[in-house]
Design a protein around this motif. Structure first.
Motif, PDB file in Angstrom:
ATOM      1  N   ASP A 254      -4.917   4.665   0.440  1.00 55.53           N
ATOM      2  CA  ASP A 254      -3.504   4.479   0.382  1.00 55.53           C
ATOM      3  C   ASP A 254      -2.959   4.504   1.808  1.00 55.53           C
ATOM      4  O   ASP A 254      -3.409   5.300   2.627  1.00 55.53           O
ATOM      5  CB  ASP A 254      -3.080   5.691  -0.460  1.00 55.53           C
TER       6      ASP A 254
ATOM      7  N   ALA B 164       1.465   4.923  -3.082  1.00 59.36           N
ATOM      8  CA  ALA B 164       0.305   5.013  -3.976  1.00 59.36           C
ATOM      9  C   ALA B 164       0.301   6.343  -4.715  1.00 59.36           C
ATOM     10  O   ALA B 164       0.130   6.404  -5.928  1.00 59.36           O
ATOM     11  CB  ALA B 164      -0.974   4.847  -3.182  1.00 59.36           C
TER      12      ALA B 164
ATOM     13  N   PRO C 228     -11.252   5.067   7.831  1.00 65.86           N
ATOM     14  CA  PRO C 228     -12.251   4.267   7.111  1.00 65.86           C
ATOM     15  C   PRO C 228     -11.666   2.987   6.512  1.00 65.86           C
ATOM     16  O   PRO C 228     -10.488   2.938   6.154  1.00 65.86           O
ATOM     17  CB  PRO C 228     -12.717   5.202   5.999  1.00 65.86           C
TER      18      PRO C 228
ATOM     19  N   ALA D 121     -20.882  -6.941   1.586  1.00 69.29           N
ATOM     20  CA  ALA D 121     -19.585  -7.396   2.069  1.00 69.29           C
ATOM     21  C   ALA D 121     -19.699  -8.491   3.137  1.00 69.29           C
ATOM     22  O   ALA D 121     -18.959  -9.475   3.102  1.00 69.29           O
ATOM     23  CB  ALA D 121     -18.808  -6.205   2.622  1.00 69.29           C
TER      24      ALA D 121
ATOM     25  N   PHE E 182     -17.035   7.122  -3.053  1.00 68.14           N
ATOM     26  CA  PHE E 182     -16.888   6.202  -1.930  1.00 68.14           C
ATOM     27  C   PHE E 182     -15.462   6.219  -1.371  1.00 68.14           C
ATOM     28  O   PHE E 182     -15.242   5.970  -0.199  1.00 68.14           O
ATOM     29  CB  PHE E 182     -17.289   4.797  -2.375  1.00 68.14           C
ATOM     30  N   ILE E 183     -14.499   6.517  -2.240  1.00 67.85           N
ATOM     31  CA  ILE E 183     -13.130   6.639  -1.743  1.00 67.85           C
ATOM     32  C   ILE E 183     -13.072   7.722  -0.678  1.00 67.85           C
ATOM     33  O   ILE E 183     -12.281   7.663   0.242  1.00 67.85           O
ATOM     34  CB  ILE E 183     -12.151   6.975  -2.895  1.00 67.85           C
TER      35      ILE E 183
ATOM     36  N   GLY F 240       0.786  -1.227   0.000  1.00 67.18           N
ATOM     37  CA  GLY F 240       0.000   0.000   0.000  1.00 67.18           C
ATOM     38  C   GLY F 240       0.818   1.277   0.000  1.00 67.18           C
ATOM     39  O   GLY F 240       0.271   2.372  -0.046  1.00 67.18           O
TER      40      GLY F 240
ATOM     41  N   PRO G 246     -15.248  -2.014   2.792  1.00 66.42           N
ATOM     42  CA  PRO G 246     -16.161  -3.000   3.362  1.00 66.42           C
ATOM     43  C   PRO G 246     -15.853  -4.431   2.930  1.00 66.42           C
ATOM     44  O   PRO G 246     -16.234  -5.365   3.621  1.00 66.42           O
ATOM     45  CB  PRO G 246     -17.531  -2.558   2.863  1.00 66.42           C
TER      46      PRO G 246
ATOM     47  N   ALA H   6     -15.254   3.024   3.288  1.00 68.08           N
ATOM     48  CA  ALA H   6     -14.785   3.799   2.138  1.00 68.08           C
ATOM     49  C   ALA H   6     -14.048   2.853   1.228  1.00 68.08           C
ATOM     50  O   ALA H   6     -13.522   1.832   1.674  1.00 68.08           O
ATOM     51  CB  ALA H   6     -13.860   4.918   2.589  1.00 68.08           C
ATOM     52  N   GLU H   7     -14.036   3.189  -0.035  1.00 66.04           N
ATOM     53  CA  GLU H   7     -13.257   2.396  -0.973  1.00 66.04           C
ATOM     54  C   GLU H   7     -11.803   2.490  -0.535  1.00 66.04           C
ATOM     55  O   GLU H   7     -11.394   3.479   0.081  1.00 66.04           O
ATOM     56  CB  GLU H   7     -13.447   2.973  -2.379  1.00 66.04           C
ATOM     57  N   SER H   8     -11.031   1.458  -0.851  1.00 61.29           N
ATOM     58  CA  SER H   8      -9.661   1.420  -0.362  1.00 61.29           C
ATOM     59  C   SER H   8      -8.886   2.666  -0.770  1.00 61.29           C
ATOM     60  O   SER H   8      -9.120   3.259  -1.801  1.00 61.29           O
ATOM     61  CB  SER H   8      -8.950   0.191  -0.916  1.00 61.29           C
TER      62      SER H   8
END
Ligand SMILES: Nc1ncnc2c1ncn2[C@@H]1O[C@H](COP(=O)(O)OP(=O)(O)OP(=O)(O)O)[C@@H](O)[C@H]1O
Ligand SMILES: Nc1ncnc2c1ncn2[C@@H]1O[C@H](COP(=O)(O)OP(=O)(O)OP(=O)(O)O)[C@@H](O)[C@H]1O
Ligand SMILES: [Mg+2]
Ligand SMILES: [Mg+2]
Lengths: 235, 239, 264, 250, 250
Positions: C167, A196, C135, B193, B177-178, A193, C138, C163-165
């Motif tokens: 960094d 990024a 966050p 999920a 959503f990010i 990760g 999910p 939240a969406e992934s």
């Protein structure tokens, strides 16, 4: 301050570049197939009979409603099943690129059909009339007179969609086709990760260069077709 | 393989709560983008020195970079930067308390402005220069000429493309959503999920988008027709 | 299935080997990923490759893909097995067959500012401290674990935002600047990025601390029609454990035996 | 009232206006004659700043300005007090005949809507378009469009109207009517600059005739000067062709 | 050679052509007169199928067809053998003057490029546009555009040319020249249907005059019949206005 390692941007670019080919191949083939289908649809909308018009409108409606990821799953899962059950053809072994290209083409066609329709309709009817009145066939009138003028109107919108498609790599990634965007994701995960931002900046640089080239080419094309036209320039 | 219908019902209801979020982002974005995009288009068409270059660079930069990068910059980096600025200036502003949807507005507005400016540029060029000349010589100001004569005519060819952009925007809001903003897709994904009900979730998302996008497309059809009736373009074909 | 194929070459001509599609996610390092050569790699993948060697009647083919596709694919039968560091829940058992034996484990815990080390010792104390958690996507196991914790502790909850992934650099920055107070992630990420001398964020090593919350076992998912295959897997995994092959792989990928941490 | 001095205009290398001077007094009707391509339209367009001249001075009432350096305020001021009838009509395609006429009244001159409609209807009636108020331009015949263009210009009651071949698409019957309208305007003191090929009108209504060729004013004077005693050979040659008996042989 | 019977055409509720009959022999020059809005343009457009008539028959050489049911082959056949000069020119905006003319030759008639250029240049020269080959329509004056339209039509050497006010934007000098070109065409046997307000031309060149009003043919006959001995009151009234002395009073 946020940790940032600019040198990583340079390090990662050579890792990403080999996957640019996938991005370009997918984009080009989708644009080619999508534009062809879009042309057929646009034609049906402006000149078709009631039924073909209805079909074309319906296609555009439903395709624009579906989120691309849903559509991708439909082609990826539905199409092989349909072909197998219906025709006994097994395409499960097909490369994933095929499904991605099919999906993108279907979506691109819906958008293009509207781009082309609006461009076509913006051209004065008198141009077609003049052409057919000196004996050109409706097709010749379209191809030689209307098309070049409509192209000027369509190109900016076409370029919009084309550049949008270029960046849709994350969708291809959903079924495991790795293009340059997907490769970026892989690189990030390989670093647990980390980096990024650096990786995305590298992607941004690559895409931007590509975009500039595309914009230049299509701007030249636009200017080429634009000869003889005088629009709302400063008065 | 069986579908969990009860899950779908529940998710359908939950995810419909995302419709206002989706629409809110869409509407705010369009409202902000329209004027900005219009002035960019104008500055390119009229080749206004400086502005023209800025506009073209803006359009290519925004279109040419992945949205994720823009989100990272706007949502993650910018507040951090502002925070440390405020701190060093001794201001006590809670920058992190801002509703993340604000960042979503910003990112989507940047992108939509870029695409729309190209839509407008192409549409404005379909209008004959004589229309502008007639308007000016009638005593209308440039602004009035644009508003009353040029834009209504340009809209005829712009509307289908604005519709394309809008629909893409609606579907694109899922990227918010990010930034923890939960639209239709995001809610469905969260629901999916826990029990891995992804197939069901995507079907629900599909249904909801059909509803929302149909309404939007219908709206655009109506607008387009209302402009077409009043205007020069005979739909009829000479063949 | 290269090894196995060689041994049973003679039989293969008569007995048709059953093809097994194994989907795995490509970004869950070091469990499941695509390595720099573009090959399927990772601890879970390697274990399954070993399993394949022990099952002559099957031939595994590995398909790297996304989480979404993996789940839909295994459920619909396009793939037979899916590995993505999945964690078991009752709802999931309705969709998939979970074999008897898990395949791997992850250690998950809280990363937080070292200055709060006195207050934050575990999930409960963190919830009391502020509960402001970075966050989580999910679809990640972490999300479900926090959810489960919240359900079990209704009056001392953690702020769980989906939240969406994003960094990890952001997550660490957000911790340091106080946007959030803890980050719930797998230990390996912290070890490799912060603790390791050559880690990307080693500079932050004295500002950030990690406390493990739980080690969770992760399972391969089997399609509902593949009970037989799941059973075969169970047999094979037992053999691998006994032969010590699993431990070898653990050491190779994690540098330690992570199964130790699992609460029995 | 309106004065142009030494107007130059080129398109690329092609010089279309080669130093034109023009002076119009209030109430005058200036008629510009000249062969096709001689720069008549370009001259009118320069006066209305639809074409930016390369050099020249323009004075209009209290204004006096160097054309290439005119400010947008000055330009808009001049446009507000003049009207233009286009050779190719240039009707607003998204507006009905009536709206084409009310537009300038309501928007540029802030006339109340109801009054504007009233005025517009009267203007359209004058040019014989009573039945066509609600037709869009593409639903009108060529002559009808041209008349809407004329109505649009006269309705705003400007100080100067610039007419560019206002009767080209009209049949002789209507030409008579439209020219009568213009003559009436002239009698009411409206200043006009008219590019036309209607010699009868030029002779009857024109107070001053200008004959242009190839970007310059070849000869000018009263109708009598030009039609009866032309001095220049080019003028004579042009006028000779106007006699009703064309020579159809080539 | 060309015969129209009982042609009807409505736009919505408005009937524009109310049963028009027309018959043209090879080499004839039919002149259509009539006030603005009487349906002249619509009639020409119907002949060339640019407007689909509601009912009527059309026979053209060996073809004989019910207009609303004409097949696209028949339509294209008729269009190939006719040419149209538009009232508003309709030049191809993206083509130069020369290309506007060569287009029909190269594409529709498959003439070789070099020969097409040759022919096009000659046609443009005929209408006095030698210097303007490479100009785009928007770079041309109104009259120049109109002449390109004429050149475009005559270059393809069709059996019938339909002219819709071909001299409206021209000055008297050029009108003479263009009409001379048309007269030459007539003498060479080209059949023509001409909507015009040029009475002199009608009288001199027309073999048959048609006077239309309000969608019907009011009167027709030889120039002598119409101009010297008109029978209908409406015709007389129309012609009365044509005398050079307009009544400018309203
Ligand atoms: N945009 C342009 N670019 C190049 N040349 C132009 C342009 N506009 C006009 N011209 C040229 O300028 C000359 C004068 O044009 P103008 O329209 O003023 O003529 P005109 O006197 O009005 O003729 P007409 O009676 O035919 O309307 C013409 O030769 C024309 O070709
Ligand atoms: N698309 C249309 N919709 C409605 N009415 C129309 C349409 N086209 C033409 N008309 C009407 O039909 C009538 C005849 O038009 P047409 O163009 O044939 O007249 P014309 O005889 O050519 O007149 P002019 O000499 O002014 O060109 C006009 O009253 C016009 O308003
Ligand atoms: Mg002119
Ligand atoms: Mg007409």
């Amino acid at each position: 301050m946020r940790p940032f390692k600019p040198s990583f941007i340079l390090e990662v670019i050579p890792l990403l570049l080999p996957f640019l080919g996938v991005t370009i191949a997918v984009t080009l083939s989708s644009v080619a197939f999508g534009s062809l289908l879009g042309l057929v649809l646009a034609r049906a909308k402006v000149r078709g009979n009631k039924i073909s018009k209805l079909l074309a409108d319906g296609y555009t409606w439903i395709l624009r409603c579906s989120p691309s990821i849903v559509l991708l799953f439909m082609t990826y899962y539905g199409l092989p099943k349909m072909l197998k059950d219906g025709f006994g053809i097994n395409i499960n072994g097909q490369s994933k690129g095929v499904f991605v290209v099919i999906t993108f083409s279907l979506i691109f066609a819906a958008t293009m059909s509207e781009v082309m329709r609006s461009a076509y309709e913006s051209i004065d009817k008198g141009q077609t009339e003049a052409a057919v009145s000196i004996g050109m066939s409706p097709f010749q009138a379209f191809y030689r007179i209307v098309l070049p003028q409509a192209a000027v109107v369509a190109i900016p919108n076409f370029t919009n969609s084309l550049i949008g498609l270029l960046k849709e790599g994350s969708l291809a990634y959903t079924i495991g086709l790795i293009d340059i965007m997907g490769k970026g994701t892989l690189v990030i995960s390989r670093n647990y990760g980390a980096y990024a931002l650096e990786t995305y900046i590298a992607l941004g640089i690559i895409f931007w260069c590509l975009t500039i080239v595309i914009e230049k080419v299509f701007l030249l094309l636009e200017l080429h077709f634009d000869k003889g036209r005088k629009q709302v320039l400063s008065v | 393989m069986t579908l969990d219908l009860e899950f779908m019902m529940r998710t359908f209801l939950l995810a419909s709560a995302g419709i206002p979020v989706t629409l809110m982002i869409t509407v705010v974005t369009l409202l902000l983008s329209f004027p900005a995009a219009f002035f960019m288009a104008i500055s390119r068409i009229h080749r206004i020195k400086g502005l023209k270059v800025i506009s073209s660079v803006y359009v290519s930069l925004i279109r040419g970079t992945p949205m994720v990068l823009q989100i990272l910059l706007v949502y993650s980096l910018l507040p951090s930067l502002l925070n440390s600025l405020f701190k060093s200036a001794g201001l006590d502003i809670d920058i992190f308390g801002i509703n993340p949807i604000v960042y979503a507005y910003a990112v989507f507005t940047f992108n939509t402005t870029a695409s729309l400016s190209e839509v407008f540029r192409s549409a404005l060029q379909t209008v004959d220069i004589g229309q502008m000349e007639a308007a000016l010589s009638t005593g209308l100001s440039s602004f009035q000429s644009y508003r009353r004569i040029i834009i209504p005519q340009a809209l005829v060819s712009a509307i289908p493309n604005i519709c394309n952009v809008t629909i893409n925007l609606i579907k694109g809001t899922s990227l918010a959503f990010i930034m923890t903003v939960k639209d239709i897709t995001a809610i469905a994904k969260v629901e999916a999920a826990y029990g891995y009900n992804y197939i069901e979730a995507y079907i629900v998302v599909f249904l909801l988008y059909i509803i929302v996008c149909s309404a939007v497309q219908q709206l655009f059809k109506l607008i387009e027709n209302s402009f077409n009736v009043n205007s020069h373009i005979p739909a009829k074909e000479v063949g | 299935a290269c090894g196995a194929a060689n041994e049973t070459k003679g039989a293969a001509t008569t007995v048709q080997k059953k093809k097994v599609y194994v989907a795995h996610t490509q970004t869950y390092v070091p469990y499941d990923f695509v390595n720099d050569k573009g090959e399927s790699d990772g601890f879970e993948v390697q274990v399954l490759k070993e399993v394949d060697k022990l099952l002559p009647e099957y031939e595994f083919e590995f398909v790297p893909t996304s989480d979404d596709d993996l789940l839909i694919g295994v459920e619909s039968g396009k793939y037979d097995i899916g590995v993505k560091g999945a964690w078991v829940t009752a709802e999931r058992k309705e969709k998939f067959i979970f074999p008897e034996n898990y395949i791997a484990a992850s250690i998950i815990g809280l990363t937080f500012r070292t200055e709060n080390a006195d207050q934050i010792k575990d999930m409960e104390s963190f919830a009391k401290f502020s509960g402001k958690l970075v966050p989580i996507a999910p679809q990640n196991a972490q999300y479900s674990i926090v959810k489960e914790y919240n359900d079990a502790n209704p009056d001392n909850q953690v702020e769980l935002t989906a939240a969406e992934s994003f960094d990890v650099a952001d997550a660490y920055t957000w911790l340091l600047e106080g946007r959030y107070d803890a980050y719930f992630n797998i230990q390996l990420s912290f070890k490799n990025n912060v603790l390791a001398d050559n880690g990307a964020y080693h500079d932050l090593a004295d500002k950030l601390s990690f406390v493990p919350y739980r080690a969770i076992p992760t399972w391969p998912l089997f399609n509902k029609n593949d009970q037989e295959l799941a059973d075969a897997y169970d047999t094979a995994i037992k053999q691998l454990q006994e032969s010590g092959r699993i431990l070898e792989l653990e050491l190779e990928y994690f540098g330690e035996d992570i199964f130790e941490y699992i609460q029995k | 009232m309106l004065k142009i001095e030494n107007l130059h205009k080129s398109f690329g290398k092609h010089e279309v206006l080669k130093g034109v001077d023009l002076s119009v007094e209030t109430g005058n009707v200036i008629v510009i004659l000249g062969p096709s391509g001689s720069g008549k339209t370009t001259l009118l367009r320069c006066i209305n700043f639809l074409e930016k001249a390369d050099s020249g001075r323009l004075s209009f009432k209290e204004l006096d300005l160097d054309i290439p350096r005119a400010s947008s305020n000055e330009i808009s001021d001049i446009r507000k007090r003049t009207a233009f009838v286009f050779q190719n009509y240039n009707l607003f395609r998204n507006k009905t005949a009536l709206e084409n006429v009310t537009e300038g009244l309501i928007v540029a001159r802030r006339v109340k809507k109801s009054l504007a409609s009233e005025i517009a209807r009267r203007a359209l009636d004058k040019v014989g378009l009573s039945g066509k108020y609600d037709f869009y331009p593409h639903q009108l015949s060529g002559g009808q469009q041209q008349r809407v263009g004329i109505a649009r210009a006269i309705a705003v009651n400007p100080d100067v109207i610039l007419f560019d071949e206002p009767t080209s698409a009209l049949d002789p019957e209507l030409i008579g009517e439209v020219l009568a309208v213009m003559k009436k305007l002239a009698e009411d003191g409206t200043t006009m600059v008219v590019v036309t090929h209607e010699m009868t009108f030029a002779r009857e209504v024109g107070t001053h005739i200008i004959f242009m060729d190839d970007g310059t004013i070849v000869e000018e004077g009263t109708p009598d000067d030009i039609f009866v005693h032309p001095k220049e050979e080019r003028t004579k040659q042009f006028l000779r062709r106007i006699t009703p008996d064309y020579d159809f042989r080539i």
